[in-house]
Write an enzyme that holds these catalytic residues in place. Structure first.
Site, short mmCIF file in Angstrom:
data_model
loop_
_atom_site.label_atom_id
_atom_site.label_comp_id
_atom_site.label_asym_id
_atom_site.label_seq_id
_atom_site.Cartn_x
_atom_site.Cartn_y
_atom_site.Cartn_z
N THR A 28 33.48 38.45 46.74
CA THR A 28 33.83 37.13 46.22
C THR A 28 35.35 36.95 46.23
O THR A 28 36.08 37.94 46.13
CB THR A 28 33.29 37.00 44.78
OG1 THR A 28 31.86 37.12 44.82
CG2 THR A 28 33.67 35.67 44.14
N GLY A 29 35.79 35.72 46.37
CA GLY A 29 37.22 35.43 46.37
C GLY A 29 37.67 34.92 47.73
O GLY A 29 36.91 34.94 48.71
N LYS A 97 39.52 44.22 39.35
CA LYS A 97 38.79 43.12 39.96
C LYS A 97 38.31 42.18 38.87
O LYS A 97 38.39 42.52 37.69
CB LYS A 97 37.61 43.66 40.77
CG LYS A 97 38.06 44.29 42.09
CD LYS A 97 36.92 44.94 42.87
CE LYS A 97 35.85 43.95 43.25
NZ LYS A 97 36.39 42.78 43.96
N GLY A 98 37.85 40.99 39.28
CA GLY A 98 37.34 40.05 38.29
C GLY A 98 38.11 38.76 38.20
O GLY A 98 37.81 37.90 37.39
N GLY A 100 37.86 36.44 40.06
CA GLY A 100 36.89 35.39 40.34
C GLY A 100 35.69 35.42 39.39
O GLY A 100 34.69 34.74 39.63
N GLU A 106 29.77 42.41 41.70
CA GLU A 106 30.59 43.16 42.66
C GLU A 106 30.49 44.66 42.40
O GLU A 106 30.40 45.46 43.32
CB GLU A 106 32.05 42.70 42.59
CG GLU A 106 32.29 41.32 43.13
CD GLU A 106 33.70 40.83 42.89
OE1 GLU A 106 34.34 41.30 41.92
OE2 GLU A 106 34.16 39.99 43.66
N LYS A 124 48.85 42.47 46.35
CA LYS A 124 47.85 43.12 45.47
C LYS A 124 48.13 44.61 45.29
O LYS A 124 47.55 45.24 44.40
CB LYS A 124 46.45 42.94 46.07
CG LYS A 124 46.05 41.52 46.37
CD LYS A 124 45.97 40.71 45.11
CE LYS A 124 45.43 39.31 45.32
NZ LYS A 124 44.03 39.25 45.73
#
Ligand code: DER
Length: 228
Positions: A28-29, A97-98, A100, A106, A124
């Site tokens: 996702t993203g 992560k997270g 999104g 995920e 990143k």
């Protein structure tokens, strides 16, 4: 614009590693979306067969648009390759992560994957983890979880939606607390403490998958593969 081009380069490079017949975890993203787009193109151009396992409504919808056969996680016993983004990547391939709000699914997909390609632009990558940690919480438990997080030295903030009044609601129907801890020196220990709090579903610290992660960093002159 440079940033989007870097994300596209990383996403496209990851999509080239997909082989005919693979079961592929679809992250996702915005960076992972480029990989989904390219996998779809390759299915058309090369007539390869790919089964996509989505990690969110976003990735399921984009995968269907791209012509990828979408199967939900319970439909497969294992995943050959997952392509996903990250908010922060440290030198040992621990991730935050997270961003999104998709990190629960995920993490389930990452856990079931043989290999994971993390795709990102250079912003990143960081020597150590310093970004806020997203924590998915059952709404009923939000106040108590916040208290535990402050006791662990974090500063929890409920993630407010932008185009909806009130909090972001995850694909699982929960809230997200963004928790600033400053520099995180022991990410695995913090993850264990966060995940043990009653009412926490998943935290965005991914510290168990470094051995199966390859990091692809998109840059203007091409894609760089990081080693640990
Ligand atoms: O939510 C996530 O973990 C995503 O991978 C995300 O944070 C990365 O987002 P981006 O590729 O749009 O920067």
């Amino acid at each position: 614009q440079h940033n989007l081009e870097a994300k596209r380069i990383a996403g496209y490079a990851a999509a080239e590693q997909v082989q005919d017949g693979m079961v592929v975890g679809l992250g996702t993203g915005s960076t992972a979306q480029y990989a989904i787009q390219r996998v779809g193109e390759r299915i058309q151009e090369e007539r390869i067969a790919v089964t996509g396992i989505p990690t969110s409504y976003q990735s399921a919808l984009r995968a269907r648009e791209a012509g990828i056969l979408v199967v939900d996680l319970p439909g497969v016993s294992s995943i050959d390759l997952t392509i996903d983004g990250a908010d922060q990547i440290d030198a040992r391939f621990n991730l935050i992560k997270g961003g999104g709000a998709a990190h629960t699914r995920e993490k389930c997909v990452a856990d079931a994957s043989e290999r994971i390609l993390i795709v990102a632009d250079a912003t990143k990558v960081s020597e150590c983890l310093t970004a806020p940690v997203p924590v998915e919480v059952v709404p009923y438990a939000t106040v108590g979880v916040g208290r535990h997080i402050r006791a662990l030295g974090g500063e929890p903030v409920i993630r407010e939606a932008v185009r909806k009044d009130g909090p972001v609601i995850t694909d699982n129907g929960n809230f997200v607390l963004d928790c600033a801890f400053g520099t995180i020196n022991e990410p695995a220990a913090l993850a264990a403490r966060l995940n043990a709090i009653p009412g926490v579903l998943t935290c965005g610290l991914f510290t168990e998958y470094a051995e199966k992660i390859t990091v692809l960093i998109g840059e203007s002159e091409g894609c760089r593969t990081l080693t640990r």
